[in-house]
Design a protein around this motif. Structure first.
Motif, PDB file in Angstrom:
ATOM      1  N   ASP A  32       0.872  -1.186   0.000  1.00 26.42           N
ATOM      2  CA  ASP A  32       0.000   0.000   0.000  1.00 26.42           C
ATOM      3  C   ASP A  32       0.900   1.224   0.000  1.00 26.42           C
ATOM      4  O   ASP A  32       1.857   1.267   0.768  1.00 26.42           O
ATOM      5  CB  ASP A  32      -0.909   0.000   1.253  1.00 26.42           C
ATOM      6  N   THR A  43     -11.356   3.024   5.437  1.00 22.25           N
ATOM      7  CA  THR A  43     -11.279   2.417   6.765  1.00 22.25           C
ATOM      8  C   THR A  43     -11.021   3.449   7.867  1.00 22.25           C
ATOM      9  O   THR A  43     -11.525   3.325   8.973  1.00 22.25           O
ATOM     10  CB  THR A  43     -10.126   1.388   6.733  1.00 22.25           C
ATOM     11  N   GLY A 383     -18.572  -1.394  -0.086  1.00 21.18           N
ATOM     12  CA  GLY A 383     -19.546  -0.298   0.031  1.00 21.18           C
ATOM     13  C   GLY A 383     -19.714   0.227   1.437  1.00 21.18           C
ATOM     14  O   GLY A 383     -18.761   0.656   2.090  1.00 21.18           O
ATOM     15  N   VAL A 388     -17.723  -3.720   9.096  1.00 18.95           N
ATOM     16  CA  VAL A 388     -18.419  -4.814   9.779  1.00 18.95           C
ATOM     17  C   VAL A 388     -18.133  -6.155   9.119  1.00 18.95           C
ATOM     18  O   VAL A 388     -17.899  -7.159   9.786  1.00 18.95           O
ATOM     19  CB  VAL A 388     -19.946  -4.525   9.888  1.00 18.95           C
TER      20      VAL A 388
HETATM   21  C1  LIG Z   1     -18.398   8.168   5.676  1.00 21.84           C
HETATM   22  C2  LIG Z   1     -18.289   6.650   5.706  1.00 21.84           C
HETATM   23  C3  LIG Z   1     -18.915   5.945   6.737  1.00 21.84           C
HETATM   24  C4  LIG Z   1     -18.827   4.554   6.781  1.00 21.84           C
HETATM   25  N1  LIG Z   1     -19.347   3.875   7.845  1.00 21.84           N
HETATM   26  C5  LIG Z   1     -19.202   2.532   7.934  1.00 21.84           C
HETATM   27  C6  LIG Z   1     -19.617   1.826   9.096  1.00 21.84           C
HETATM   28  O1  LIG Z   1     -20.065   2.423  10.070  1.00 21.84           O
HETATM   29  N2  LIG Z   1     -19.496   0.472   9.122  1.00 21.84           N
HETATM   30  C7  LIG Z   1     -18.981  -0.221   8.061  1.00 21.84           C
HETATM   31  O2  LIG Z   1     -18.945  -1.446   8.116  1.00 21.84           O
HETATM   32  N3  LIG Z   1     -18.540   0.427   6.955  1.00 21.84           N
HETATM   33  C8  LIG Z   1     -18.621   1.780   6.884  1.00 21.84           C
HETATM   34  N4  LIG Z   1     -18.144   2.451   5.798  1.00 21.84           N
HETATM   35  C9  LIG Z   1     -17.562   1.682   4.696  1.00 21.84           C
HETATM   36  C10 LIG Z   1     -16.160   1.179   5.013  1.00 21.84           C
HETATM   37  O3  LIG Z   1     -15.369   2.216   5.550  1.00 21.84           O
HETATM   38  C11 LIG Z   1     -15.500   0.623   3.740  1.00 21.84           C
HETATM   39  O4  LIG Z   1     -16.363  -0.282   3.107  1.00 21.84           O
HETATM   40  C12 LIG Z   1     -14.211  -0.109   4.080  1.00 21.84           C
HETATM   41  O5  LIG Z   1     -13.366   0.719   4.829  1.00 21.84           O
HETATM   42  C13 LIG Z   1     -13.513  -0.571   2.810  1.00 21.84           C
HETATM   43  O6  LIG Z   1     -12.289  -1.138   3.194  1.00 21.84           O
HETATM   44  P1  LIG Z   1     -11.226  -1.504   2.096  1.00 21.84           P
HETATM   45  O7  LIG Z   1     -10.058  -2.077   2.821  1.00 21.84           O
HETATM   46  O8  LIG Z   1     -11.863  -2.300   1.009  1.00 21.84           O
HETATM   47  O9  LIG Z   1     -10.850  -0.108   1.416  1.00 21.84           O
HETATM   48  P2  LIG Z   1      -9.985   1.101   1.991  1.00 21.84           P
HETATM   49  O10 LIG Z   1     -10.139   1.225   3.456  1.00 21.84           O
HETATM   50  O11 LIG Z   1     -10.309   2.283   1.163  1.00 21.84           O
HETATM   51  O12 LIG Z   1      -8.495   0.644   1.725  1.00 21.84           O
HETATM   52  C14 LIG Z   1      -8.013   0.462   0.411  1.00 21.84           C
HETATM   53  C15 LIG Z   1      -6.501   0.621   0.449  1.00 21.84           C
HETATM   54  O13 LIG Z   1      -6.014   0.294  -0.844  1.00 21.84           O
HETATM   55  C16 LIG Z   1      -4.918   1.147  -1.096  1.00 21.84           C
HETATM   56  N5  LIG Z   1      -4.633   1.218  -2.514  1.00 21.84           N
HETATM   57  C17 LIG Z   1      -5.294   1.910  -3.472  1.00 21.84           C
HETATM   58  N6  LIG Z   1      -4.675   1.769  -4.652  1.00 21.84           N
HETATM   59  C18 LIG Z   1      -3.604   0.961  -4.439  1.00 21.84           C
HETATM   60  C19 LIG Z   1      -2.576   0.445  -5.269  1.00 21.84           C
HETATM   61  N7  LIG Z   1      -2.520   0.740  -6.595  1.00 21.84           N
HETATM   62  N8  LIG Z   1      -1.635  -0.345  -4.713  1.00 21.84           N
HETATM   63  C20 LIG Z   1      -1.669  -0.666  -3.401  1.00 21.84           C
HETATM   64  N9  LIG Z   1      -2.632  -0.207  -2.574  1.00 21.84           N
HETATM   65  C21 LIG Z   1      -3.586   0.597  -3.080  1.00 21.84           C
HETATM   66  C22 LIG Z   1      -5.338   2.480  -0.510  1.00 21.84           C
HETATM   67  O14 LIG Z   1      -4.204   3.314  -0.242  1.00 21.84           O
HETATM   68  C23 LIG Z   1      -6.053   2.044   0.758  1.00 21.84           C
HETATM   69  O15 LIG Z   1      -5.200   2.072   1.879  1.00 21.84           O
HETATM   70  C24 LIG Z   1     -18.165   3.853   5.730  1.00 21.84           C
HETATM   71  C25 LIG Z   1     -17.520   4.572   4.727  1.00 21.84           C
HETATM   72  C26 LIG Z   1     -17.566   5.950   4.714  1.00 21.84           C
HETATM   73  C27 LIG Z   1     -16.836   6.703   3.633  1.00 21.84           C
END
Ligand SMILES: Cc1cc2nc3c(=O)[nH]c(=O)nc-3n(C[C@H](O)[C@H](O)[C@H](O)COP(=O)(O)OP(=O)(O)OC[C@H]3O[C@@H](n4cnc5c(N)ncnc54)[C@H](O)[C@@H]3O)c2cc1C
Length: 419
Positions: A32, A43, A383, A388
């Motif tokens: 990352d 996150t 999404g 969770v």
């Molecule tokens: C305002 C808001 C409120 C929310 N509330 C909740 C809640 O209460 N409960 C819940 O369950 N969910 C909630 N969510 C949703 C939840 O936050 C996300 O679904 C979750 O964090 C997604 O996790 P992820 O690891 O898939 O993505 P992310 O947390 O976005 O992590 C993706 C990572 O990939 C990295 N990345 C991107 N491109 C590259 C690349 N080319 N090479 C290497 N790394 C890369 C990024 O730097 C990032 O660190 C909310 C979201 C928002 C915006």
């Protein structure tokens, strides 16, 4: 560099996956460009809900009729950048279609429930293993507050579906609500409490702790951007990054809202957009006025949560390019709502943040083996429910990598469902 598995993305999905793989004795590299659970990741700034009852997709029957009103309302929960409309229109139509009938809603709810069931307990177990049990409260319950019973009844379909799935939903009248939430504005006179749900106390710190725990089992984290996949004879041989190639037979795509391009290189075109969300956080300790149990405010469509670092108000769906600049007026809306819902809280000093929810049109993630590159596993598109669902999603991704039988039916989460 060599690894058994490269996990691409160190948000909570990648972090949970890395832990599960490291616990299975595999040599893991986590890639990352940002820090684990850092501000670049959704996150970091989410509402911290471990809402095992968040089973319905964001759209529901007839919701399209509300869209013009929401778009016109300066304090409304939805905004759309007109220049982005032509690009996003096909996704938007699918998004509305996913929730266009009760039957569709019930089907998605059953499928999401299989992913979310027992989530608070799974997180509590994981946090304990990672040495941060204090970051998860698996028994807090979560509360949806309404001005009156009529507001709740307007959301009736979602509540009926939850009850059909066996989820306990306690109705709370005005007097009891005032007793349980003494700082809540007196405009709110009805609530539903979901006792089975829990909350995280600091999602960014939880994610960082998971990566640190994976590190104690030998997982390496490198600050690099994944740029491609090297596939030979239909099999993955390396992940290409800005810091050079990582030779590996397996990789998990967990890049949140940025996952679609690599997923396509692995053979699967997934309609993934970012539902951009904002928060404001008033920093401070346990004596700040605010919720006792975290609340979703029905008429304002925001969540207010007490974290270990302060009081956070999160919400908004802004449909715009993931690369578009933030519209901080959307965060100011959060501040206005927070001040109205908890009038005793001084909101004049608050940190603002924008994050990208990685969203498929049907509100379900993609958790699947890639169709065009053996060794590649997709785990993205979570999404509104990425925090969770992450404990089980990470376990499922690890099961797909190692060839174990997945603990739930993964057909509803297939990449091919969009084609
Ligand atoms: C305002 C808001 C409120 C929310 N509330 C909740 C809640 O209460 N409960 C819940 O369950 N969910 C909630 N969510 C949703 C939840 O936050 C996300 O679904 C979750 O964090 C997604 O996790 P992820 O690891 O898939 O993505 P992310 O947390 O976005 O992590 C993706 C990572 O990939 C990295 N990345 C991107 N491109 C590259 C690349 N080319 N090479 C290497 N790394 C890369 C990024 O730097 C990032 O660190 C909310 C979201 C928002 C915006």
């Amino acid at each position: 560099m060599k690894a058994d598995v490269t996990v691409i993305g160190a948000g909570v999905i990648g972090a949970q996956t890395a832990v599960q793989l490291a616990e299975r004795g595999l040599k893991v590299v986590l890639v990352d460009p940002g820090p684990p659970g850092g501000e670049q990741a959704a996150t970091y700034g989410n509402a911290a809900w471990l809402s095992s009852h968040s089973v319905t997709p964001p759209a529901s029957p007839g919701v399209w009729k509300q869209v013009p009103k929401w778009l016109r309302d300066p304090l409304g929960p939805l905004s759309l950048r007109p220049a982005y409309l032509p690009k996003v229109l096909p996704w938007l139509l699918r998004y509305l279609a996913a929730g266009s009938s009760e039957a569709k809603l019930r089907q998605i709810a059953g499928e999401l429930r299989s992913l979310l069931k027992d989530a608070p307990q799974l997180h509590a177990e994981m946090a304990a293993r990672a040495g941060v049990p204090e970051l998860i409260n698996a028994t807090s319950g979560l509360m949806h507050v309404y001005r009156d019973r009529a507001g709740y009844e307007a959301d009736g379909l979602g509540w009926r579906i939850r009850r059909e799935l066996g989820i306990t939903c306690e109705e709370i009248e005005a007097e009891e609500l005032a007793r349980r939430q003494p700082d809540l504005a007196k405009d709110y006179g009805f609530a539903v409490n979901v006792p089975e749900a829990g909350q995280c106390l600091n999602p960014g710190a939880y994610c960082a702790a998971l990566v640190a725990y994976a590190g104690t089992m030998g997982a390496r984290q490198i600050a690099a951007r994944a740029t491609g996949l090297r596939v030979e004879g239909g099999k993955l041989v390396a992940v290409e990054t800005s810091q050079g190639d990582i030779s590996c037979g397996s990789a998990v795509i967990a890049m949140g809202a940025r996952s679609a391009a690599l997923a396509a290189k692995a053979g699967d075109r997934v309609p993934l957009e970012s539902e951009r969300g904002y928060h404001v956080t008033v920093e401070g300790g346990a004596n700040l006025p605010g919720p006792t149990t975290s609340v979703m405010v029905g008429d304002r469509k925001v969540v207010v949560t007490r974290l270990s670092t302060g009081i956070r108000c999160a919400g908004q769906v802004e449909i715009a390019s993931p690369d578009a600049s933030p519209d901080w007026r959307r965060a100011e809306i959060m501040r206005t709502h927070l001040g109205a819902v908890f009038p005793g809280l001084d909101t004049s000093e608050a940190k603002v943040w924008l994050g990208l929810r990685p969203s498929t049109p049907d509100g379900k993630p993609v958790i699947a083996k890639a169709s065009g590159a053996e060794g590649v596993v997709h785990c993205f598109g979570h999404g509104h429910v990425g925090l969770v669902s992450s404990a089980r999603s990470g376990r499922l991704a690890a099961q797909l990598v190692t060839g174990e039988t997945p603990e739930i039916d993964l057909a509803p989460f297939a990449a091919g469902r969009f084609s």
